[in-house]
Design a protein around this motif. Structure first.
Motif, PDB file in Angstrom:
ATOM      1  N   TYR A   1       0.838  -1.204  -0.038  1.00  0.00           N
ATOM      2  CA  TYR A   1      -0.029   0.221   0.099  1.00  0.00           C
ATOM      3  C   TYR A   1       0.981   1.304  -0.013  1.00  0.00           C
ATOM      4  O   TYR A   1       0.537   2.159  -0.743  1.00  0.00           O
ATOM      5  CB  TYR A   1      -0.961  -0.008   1.241  1.00  0.00           C
ATOM      6  N   TYR A   2       1.968   1.039   0.834  1.00  0.00           N
ATOM      7  CA  TYR A   2       2.759   2.413   1.072  1.00  0.00           C
ATOM      8  C   TYR A   2       3.768   2.532  -0.089  1.00  0.00           C
ATOM      9  O   TYR A   2       4.435   3.722  -0.413  1.00  0.00           O
ATOM     10  CB  TYR A   2       3.409   2.594   2.237  1.00  0.00           C
TER      11      TYR A   2
ATOM     12  N   ARG B   1       4.299   4.916  -3.089  1.00  0.00           N
ATOM     13  CA  ARG B   1       3.269   5.136  -3.967  1.00  0.00           C
ATOM     14  C   ARG B   1       2.312   6.100  -3.548  1.00  0.00           C
ATOM     15  O   ARG B   1       2.403   6.630  -2.450  1.00  0.00           O
ATOM     16  CB  ARG B   1       2.650   3.999  -3.418  1.00  0.00           C
ATOM     17  N   HIS B   2       1.597   6.511  -4.284  1.00  0.00           N
ATOM     18  CA  HIS B   2       0.522   7.604  -4.281  1.00  0.00           C
ATOM     19  C   HIS B   2      -0.471   6.814  -3.214  1.00  0.00           C
ATOM     20  O   HIS B   2      -0.915   5.939  -3.573  1.00  0.00           O
ATOM     21  CB  HIS B   2      -0.189   7.885  -5.596  1.00  0.00           C
ATOM     22  N   ARG B   3      -0.737   7.636  -2.284  1.00  0.00           N
ATOM     23  CA  ARG B   3      -1.632   7.170  -1.252  1.00  0.00           C
ATOM     24  C   ARG B   3      -3.212   6.896  -1.832  1.00  0.00           C
ATOM     25  O   ARG B   3      -3.696   7.968  -2.393  1.00  0.00           O
ATOM     26  CB  ARG B   3      -1.628   7.771  -0.013  1.00  0.00           C
ATOM     27  N   LEU B   4      -3.661   5.949  -1.618  1.00  0.00           N
ATOM     28  CA  LEU B   4      -5.243   5.431  -2.068  1.00  0.00           C
ATOM     29  C   LEU B   4      -6.320   5.970  -1.347  1.00  0.00           C
ATOM     30  O   LEU B   4      -7.310   5.961  -1.514  1.00  0.00           O
ATOM     31  CB  LEU B   4      -5.253   4.102  -2.628  1.00  0.00           C
ATOM     32  N   LEU B   5      -5.757   6.338   0.204  1.00  0.00           N
ATOM     33  CA  LEU B   5      -6.675   6.696   1.142  1.00  0.00           C
ATOM     34  C   LEU B   5      -6.404   7.881   1.743  1.00  0.00           C
ATOM     35  O   LEU B   5      -5.236   8.267   1.717  1.00  0.00           O
ATOM     36  CB  LEU B   5      -6.851   5.544   2.177  1.00  0.00           C
TER      37      LEU B   5
ATOM     38  N   GLU C   1      -6.111   5.660   7.012  1.00  0.00           N
ATOM     39  CA  GLU C   1      -5.189   4.534   6.850  1.00  0.00           C
ATOM     40  C   GLU C   1      -4.986   3.743   8.021  1.00  0.00           C
ATOM     41  O   GLU C   1      -4.748   2.441   7.836  1.00  0.00           O
ATOM     42  CB  GLU C   1      -3.807   5.490   6.477  1.00  0.00           C
TER      43      GLU C   1
ATOM     44  N   ASN D   1      -6.577  -4.111  -3.645  1.00  0.00           N
ATOM     45  CA  ASN D   1      -7.917  -3.290  -4.101  1.00  0.00           C
ATOM     46  C   ASN D   1      -9.051  -3.990  -3.196  1.00  0.00           C
ATOM     47  O   ASN D   1      -9.907  -3.411  -2.895  1.00  0.00           O
ATOM     48  CB  ASN D   1      -8.031  -3.389  -5.341  1.00  0.00           C
TER      49      ASN D   1
ATOM     50  N   LEU E   1      -9.206  -2.658   0.281  1.00  0.00           N
ATOM     51  CA  LEU E   1      -9.904  -1.322   0.124  1.00  0.00           C
ATOM     52  C   LEU E   1     -11.285  -1.105  -0.028  1.00  0.00           C
ATOM     53  O   LEU E   1     -12.050  -0.427   0.495  1.00  0.00           O
ATOM     54  CB  LEU E   1      -9.127  -0.360  -0.962  1.00  0.00           C
ATOM     55  N   ARG E   2     -11.792  -2.112  -1.017  1.00  0.00           N
ATOM     56  CA  ARG E   2     -13.218  -2.338  -1.000  1.00  0.00           C
ATOM     57  C   ARG E   2     -13.921  -2.711   0.096  1.00  0.00           C
ATOM     58  O   ARG E   2     -14.963  -2.043   0.611  1.00  0.00           O
ATOM     59  CB  ARG E   2     -13.550  -3.461  -2.227  1.00  0.00           C
TER      60      ARG E   2
ATOM     61  N   GLU F   1     -14.360   0.337   2.532  1.00  0.00           N
ATOM     62  CA  GLU F   1     -15.590   1.223   2.081  1.00  0.00           C
ATOM     63  C   GLU F   1     -16.724   0.697   2.761  1.00  0.00           C
ATOM     64  O   GLU F   1     -17.618   1.569   2.827  1.00  0.00           O
ATOM     65  CB  GLU F   1     -15.497   0.949   0.435  1.00  0.00           C
TER      66      GLU F   1
END
Length: 277
Positions: free
Chosen positions: A173-174, A204-208, A213, A267, A270-271, A274
């Motif tokens: 993730y990071y 990485r670009h943070r997705l959250l 986090e 992913n 991350l789902r 949500e």
């Protein structure tokens, strides 16, 4: 001994220091490995260097030609004094302290810098040191780190494999994580009983959002808390939801009820997060 005459083996021999198992000390003596690590570091184009656990200075020797502001953080007083003596005037600042708790150099926290962490990490605290930099959200341009190969394999593992777990999901993730080179036991003195691996970590670009986090990390830990059980069983009670509630969520997302944590991609996690609004 002049700096130009130093080699990894010469440094380790000059240290004449019995290694401390409590500190996980195994000193690099293979110049091919130290040069390979230095090449990886140079590719990041760092503005500043932080090395953790330099020991006798074998890796330090390979990194000094980069001519960057350089701090070495060493827990062992004897090693720290040895480094100060042998690298005097070489542009190295040696700080004695524990990498898990010692305040880090100011340049690590400056957003405009391209500070980089490099280390032959002590096996016994390697993951903890990695997570310190994650927990404190230190804006490094990258890291080049050596781990016991078993731990390194967890960082780069893919879903569905035995090595895939908490380190895989949270690490990926990071960071984009790449394997650089395996390091055999004979590259060290004393030789450990295991092979090591060098990994390259690029942010990485943070997705959250940052405030979500910790919830993500808690979810990942809960999911892998009982690896042999299905995901619904592992998560039973987590987030105040029963096993039945988690089964309903998994079915609504199109996952089989037999799903285990090791089958989820980043992913997928991350789902699941949500659903925990």
């Amino acid at each position: 001994m002049l700096l130009a005459d130093l080699t990894p083996k010469a440094l380790v021999f000059a240290l004449q220091h019995r290694h401390k198992r409590s500190l996980g000390q195994n000193f690099l003596i293979d110049e091919n490995i130290t040069r390979a690590i230095a090449r990886e570091v140079a590719q990041f184009g760092p503005s500043h260097l932080l090395e953790i656990g330099p020991g006798a200075g074998s890796l330090t020797l390979a990194l000094l030609p980069l001519q960057k502001p350089y701090v070495a953080l060493e827990k062992d007083d004897h090693c720290a004094n040895f480094l100060r003596h042998h690298f005097a005037g070489a542009g190295l600042s040696v700080v004695t302290g524990d990498a898990l708790h010692e305040p880090l150099p100011d340049f690590c926290y400056a957003q405009g810098n391209r500070a980089l962490l490099v280390s032959n990490l002590p096996y016994n605290v390697a993951s903890q040191i990695y997570f310190r930099f994650i927990d404190e959200d230190i804006p490094l341009c990258g890291m080049v780190l050596m781990f016991q190969r078993e731990v390194a394999n967890r960082f780069v593992a893919k879903p569905g494999t035995k090595a895939y777990g908490i380190l895989s999901v949270i690490g990926q993730y990071y960071h984009h994580i790449e394997h650089v080179v395996d390091v055999p036991p004979e590259a060290f003195k004393p030789a450990p009983k295991v092979t090591s691996s060098v990994l390259r970590f690029s942010p990485r670009h943070r997705l959250l959002p940052k405030e979500r986090e910790q919830a993500f990390r808690t979810l990942v830990h809960a999911a892998f808390s009982q690896r042999r059980k299905t995901l619904a069983n592992s998560l039973a009670g987590f987030g105040g939801r029963s096993k039945e509630a988690w089964l309903e969520i998994l079915e609504s997302l199109g996952y089989p009820v037999t799903l285990r944590a090791e089958n989820l991609t980043l992913n997928d996690f991350l789902r699941l997060l949500e659903t925990m609004v």
